[in-house]
Design an enzyme around this catalytic site. Sequence first.
Site, PDB file in Angstrom:
ATOM      1  N   ALA A 128      38.786  39.921  42.637  1.00 47.65           N
ATOM      2  CA  ALA A 128      38.547  41.119  42.253  1.00 47.65           C
ATOM      3  C   ALA A 128      37.360  41.077  41.374  1.00 47.65           C
ATOM      4  O   ALA A 128      37.476  40.132  40.056  1.00 47.65           O
ATOM      5  CB  ALA A 128      39.656  42.114  42.616  1.00 47.65           C
ATOM      6  N   GLY A 181      41.574  38.355  44.746  1.00 44.16           N
ATOM      7  CA  GLY A 181      41.508  38.994  45.973  1.00 44.16           C
ATOM      8  C   GLY A 181      40.483  38.044  47.099  1.00 44.16           C
ATOM      9  O   GLY A 181      40.770  38.493  47.519  1.00 44.16           O
ATOM     10  N   GLU A 232      46.169  36.059  39.968  1.00 44.55           N
ATOM     11  CA  GLU A 232      46.304  37.116  38.909  1.00 44.55           C
ATOM     12  C   GLU A 232      47.360  38.293  37.716  1.00 44.55           C
ATOM     13  O   GLU A 232      47.311  38.095  36.551  1.00 44.55           O
ATOM     14  CB  GLU A 232      47.041  39.033  39.840  1.00 44.55           C
ATOM     15  CG  GLU A 232      46.013  38.392  41.355  1.00 44.55           C
ATOM     16  CD  GLU A 232      45.285  37.907  42.310  1.00 44.55           C
ATOM     17  OE1 GLU A 232      46.585  36.947  41.884  1.00 44.55           O
ATOM     18  OE2 GLU A 232      45.418  38.076  43.591  1.00 44.55           O
TER      19      GLU A 232
HETATM   20  C1  LIG Z   1      44.135  44.892  43.761  1.00 44.30           C
HETATM   21  C2  LIG Z   1      43.624  43.743  42.911  1.00 44.30           C
HETATM   22  C3  LIG Z   1      43.901  42.853  43.493  1.00 44.30           C
HETATM   23  C4  LIG Z   1      43.090  41.455  43.405  1.00 44.30           C
HETATM   24  C5  LIG Z   1      43.298  40.715  42.078  1.00 44.30           C
HETATM   25  C6  LIG Z   1      42.308  40.020  41.645  1.00 44.30           C
HETATM   26  O1  LIG Z   1      41.638  39.100  42.083  1.00 44.30           O
HETATM   27  S1  LIG Z   1      41.947  39.437  39.865  1.00 44.30           S
HETATM   28  C7  LIG Z   1      40.778  37.907  39.984  1.00 44.30           C
HETATM   29  C8  LIG Z   1      41.335  36.964  40.589  1.00 44.30           C
HETATM   30  N1  LIG Z   1      40.913  35.346  39.522  1.00 44.30           N
HETATM   31  C9  LIG Z   1      40.353  35.232  39.022  1.00 44.30           C
HETATM   32  O2  LIG Z   1      41.451  35.399  38.465  1.00 44.30           O
HETATM   33  C10 LIG Z   1      39.523  33.414  38.722  1.00 44.30           C
HETATM   34  C11 LIG Z   1      39.076  34.711  37.759  1.00 44.30           C
HETATM   35  N2  LIG Z   1      37.573  33.060  36.949  1.00 44.30           N
HETATM   36  C12 LIG Z   1      37.464  32.233  37.003  1.00 44.30           C
HETATM   37  O3  LIG Z   1      39.024  30.987  36.390  1.00 44.30           O
HETATM   38  C13 LIG Z   1      36.851  30.920  36.820  1.00 44.30           C
HETATM   39  O4  LIG Z   1      35.420  31.865  36.599  1.00 44.30           O
HETATM   40  C14 LIG Z   1      36.141  30.702  38.295  1.00 44.30           C
HETATM   41  C15 LIG Z   1      36.997  29.344  38.642  1.00 44.30           C
HETATM   42  C16 LIG Z   1      36.204  31.446  39.167  1.00 44.30           C
HETATM   43  C17 LIG Z   1      34.794  29.600  37.522  1.00 44.30           C
HETATM   44  O5  LIG Z   1      34.567  28.906  36.521  1.00 44.30           O
HETATM   45  P1  LIG Z   1      33.137  28.739  36.106  1.00 44.30           P
HETATM   46  O6  LIG Z   1      33.892  27.545  34.531  1.00 44.30           O
HETATM   47  O7  LIG Z   1      32.541  28.216  36.254  1.00 44.30           O
HETATM   48  O8  LIG Z   1      32.618  30.028  35.307  1.00 44.30           O
HETATM   49  P2  LIG Z   1      33.261  30.797  34.333  1.00 44.30           P
HETATM   50  O9  LIG Z   1      34.206  30.995  33.805  1.00 44.30           O
HETATM   51  O10 LIG Z   1      32.640  31.017  32.691  1.00 44.30           O
HETATM   52  O11 LIG Z   1      32.583  32.603  35.168  1.00 44.30           O
HETATM   53  C18 LIG Z   1      31.409  32.562  34.826  1.00 44.30           C
HETATM   54  C19 LIG Z   1      31.069  34.016  34.890  1.00 44.30           C
HETATM   55  O12 LIG Z   1      31.527  34.822  36.315  1.00 44.30           O
HETATM   56  C20 LIG Z   1      32.727  35.911  34.966  1.00 44.30           C
HETATM   57  N3  LIG Z   1      33.474  35.824  36.092  1.00 44.30           N
HETATM   58  C21 LIG Z   1      34.570  35.285  36.448  1.00 44.30           C
HETATM   59  N4  LIG Z   1      35.535  35.914  37.506  1.00 44.30           N
HETATM   60  C22 LIG Z   1      34.983  37.187  37.773  1.00 44.30           C
HETATM   61  C23 LIG Z   1      35.778  38.093  37.754  1.00 44.30           C
HETATM   62  N5  LIG Z   1      36.707  37.536  38.742  1.00 44.30           N
HETATM   63  N6  LIG Z   1      35.333  38.939  37.866  1.00 44.30           N
HETATM   64  C24 LIG Z   1      33.939  39.131  37.459  1.00 44.30           C
HETATM   65  N7  LIG Z   1      33.638  37.868  36.508  1.00 44.30           N
HETATM   66  C25 LIG Z   1      34.157  37.393  37.116  1.00 44.30           C
HETATM   67  C26 LIG Z   1      33.146  35.447  33.892  1.00 44.30           C
HETATM   68  O13 LIG Z   1      33.659  36.485  32.821  1.00 44.30           O
HETATM   69  C27 LIG Z   1      31.964  34.663  33.135  1.00 44.30           C
HETATM   70  O14 LIG Z   1      30.640  35.282  33.078  1.00 44.30           O
HETATM   71  P3  LIG Z   1      29.858  35.099  31.947  1.00 44.30           P
HETATM   72  O15 LIG Z   1      30.708  34.531  31.064  1.00 44.30           O
HETATM   73  O16 LIG Z   1      28.850  34.422  31.948  1.00 44.30           O
HETATM   74  O17 LIG Z   1      29.205  36.837  31.298  1.00 44.30           O
END
Ligand SMILES: CCC/C=C/C(=O)SCCNC(=O)CCNC(=O)[C@H](O)C(C)(C)COP(=O)([O-])OP(=O)([O-])OC[C@H]1O[C@@H](n2cnc3c(N)ncnc32)[C@H](O)[C@@H]1OP(=O)([O-])[O-]
Length: 719
Positions: free
Chosen positions: A61, A100, A123
């Site tokens: 998400a 998500g 999450e």
């Molecule tokens: C009903 C709801 C149920 C579901 C809930 C969910 O899914 S909750 C979600 C569950 N998912 C997670 O918890 C996963 C969260 N994400 C991660 O763990 C890591 O970003 C990665 C492993 C996907 C990529 O790592 P990497 O080192 O290659 O890259 P990086 O980490 O440097 O990120 C690059 C840029 O992308 C941005 N951004 C990233 N994700 C999101 C997002 N979901 N959204 C928005 N933005 C996001 C990040 O801020 C950064 O922006 P900046 O600073 O450039 O402006």
Amino acid sequence: MAQYTRASGFVGLITLQNPPVNALSAVVRQAIVDTVKIALSDPKVKSVVICGQNGNFCGGADIKEFGGEMTGPPLIPMIHAIEAANKPMVAAIEGNALGGGLELALGCHYRIAHSKARLGLPEVTLGLLPAAGGSQRLPRLIGVPDALDLITTGRIVTAAEALRLGIVDQVTEHNTVDAAVKFALSVAGQPLDARRISTFPCPRPPDSDALFEEAMRKVRGSARGAMAPVACVQAVRAAATLPYERGMEREKELMATLFTSGQARALQYVFFAQRAVGRWSMPSGAGWDTSKPRPVNKAAVIGLGTMGRGITVALAQTGLSVVAIETQEKQLMEAKQAVTSMLERGAKRRGAAPALDRISYSRNIQAVADVDLVIEAVFEDMALKLEVFRQLSAFCKPGTLLCTNTSALDVDELARGTPNPELVVGMHFFAPAHVMKLLEVVYGKRSSPQAVATAMQLGKKMGKASVAVGNCRGFVGNRMLRLYVEQAFFLLEEGATPELVDGALEEFGFPMGVFRMSDLSGLDVGWRTRKAAGQAQPGEASGQSARIRNGSRYSPIGDLVCEQGRFGQKTGRGWYQYDKPGSRVARSDPWLHSFLEQYRARHGLVARSIDRQEVLERCLYALVNEGFRILEDGIAAGPEDIDVIYVFGYGWPGHRGGPMFYASTVGLPKVLERLEHYHQAHPDVPDLQPCGLLRRLVASGSPPVHRWREVIKKLHSQL
Ligand SMILES: CCC/C=C/C(=O)SCCNC(=O)CCNC(=O)[C@H](O)C(C)(C)COP(=O)([O-])OP(=O)([O-])OC[C@H]1O[C@@H](n2cnc3c(N)ncnc32)[C@H](O)[C@@H]1OP(=O)([O-])[O-]
């Protein structure tokens, strides 16, 4: 958005397009709904593949949308529509399928992953639970014990583990989309009833009540007040005990509580703060976007004590060649043995080969001749470090970056002792260095932006939360900590016990309170520093002067406890007593209580009743106040830097978002009022005087934490 094309004539191909991680924003969700409809209504299409552009399936998400009003189609019905489709839906997973993103894949009938893909439901680390059906589908697919593990910890798994667990159906080394299209064609027309995970019965382990109770006990023990891990257990329990629809209702209820709890907001702030600190800057204006790091292929570590060993392991695990140097033969052999077993243990855990051949050992400092970067980790002694730096300057090739691992010494003084001060930076690792996630990269007055960029990049490669900070006594973390510990000592003088202080801080969410932590790390460390600074004076002096240093209140309690040979766990006695030296179970110690009584009597102090609220306010607001001073001094560029340091290096509970974020949630006017109150009550503690920046923020209407940088910038431009 999402692009719709046709592959191999009969496969509808939906490609998520939302760089950089293809997060499921409102626009993307709408595009998925639309393209799925097109694919399902096209009679030529026999099956459908969903993938993400640029080799990345989906990062979940869109976390940025959580703060605002919900728009666009919700995830749950979107995923249900995919699962209910009458054509095979296949997820082609490259890169990340997280949160998500994985829930979307679990709605598909089949999942094909690339061997390098990473999958998980993180999450819980954002204060949430997998509330798009993930908490109900995953246990049905892989069973309760494994689902509990993944959902309550947020652990990310490799494609190989996902295959073993049954999360994916196939793993490929080749082009994942091609493999998925081929697979989709092979299953076209086959019945799908047995592929809809929501219709599976949830396999119930025979002793499921005991299993859930144990899981709950475990998360309550480690969550330290965080709600999300507890809600995750409750949601999985609902999957195991209720029909799917009722389980989904429970998932929704639990999510609603978490979403509005404040803890989720704090943890999401920490997520973005971690990324914000990568966009570092120095007071000169140089920063991440203008400074190119130098390549580092080979590094040296000088001094193989506890820190040096951990740093050597961390560097080797990053893939660098490392020269590990220790001048004494015996210590070198001991260190080699310790490093080898640390690497072997780590490799076993990760199921990889240990990086033993990346390290060469030497007793000769001249072995640094061909390295790109040196990390000096000798004893914390300025004269010794200056001598090491003098030798390094003579033996290193031109341009080698010289880093000092120090927790307190002056980086500028060290740099002045070398012919190239621009190549000197501090790298403050935390013990054990191969485990702890925090790294303070300390720039001195003369450090070049390129040197800082190189150290920051190396920290990132090592998997550390790396924060660039200015040079001052204690840098950011320890400078703030001093005030926190000092207040705890004062509270003992005034009538508190170690048990009361620790209890309040542990209830707040710290893994250990001040005194239990001090017993673990050793009371003698601080005592040695205070003796060197002339603060700790031997003997049992009484009267006012015994508790004053440089005109400010000072508590000699810690020094007196050390004089008794009570250095903490290692001596079996400290602020608590232990069964034997080295034991970890702290027990209340009557000796300490009577020592405190005698101490108060000797100094004419009358014990008063102190409550937990006062403990928290005194310790935490003193720490926060120093944080404001650090921002005012330009030692940290923004509140995110301080918060990342505290969450990743000092046990500050992530669900409280770090000290500066916490202050903003308490309300800056309240923090200011309490500091004023305590400063009035303790005028001999000048550090309790509220910082000018705090006053200024309050005067400017207490803006939210993400706007503090503007106020700080304005302040600095006026200086
Ligand atoms: C009903 C709801 C149920 C579901 C809930 C969910 O899914 S909750 C979600 C569950 N998912 C997670 O918890 C996963 C969260 N994400 C991660 O763990 C890591 O970003 C990665 C492993 C996907 C990529 O790592 P990497 O080192 O290659 O890259 P990086 O980490 O440097 O990120 C690059 C840029 O992308 C941005 N951004 C990233 N994700 C999101 C997002 N979901 N959204 C928005 N933005 C996001 C990040 O801020 C950064 O922006 P900046 O600073 O450039 O402006």
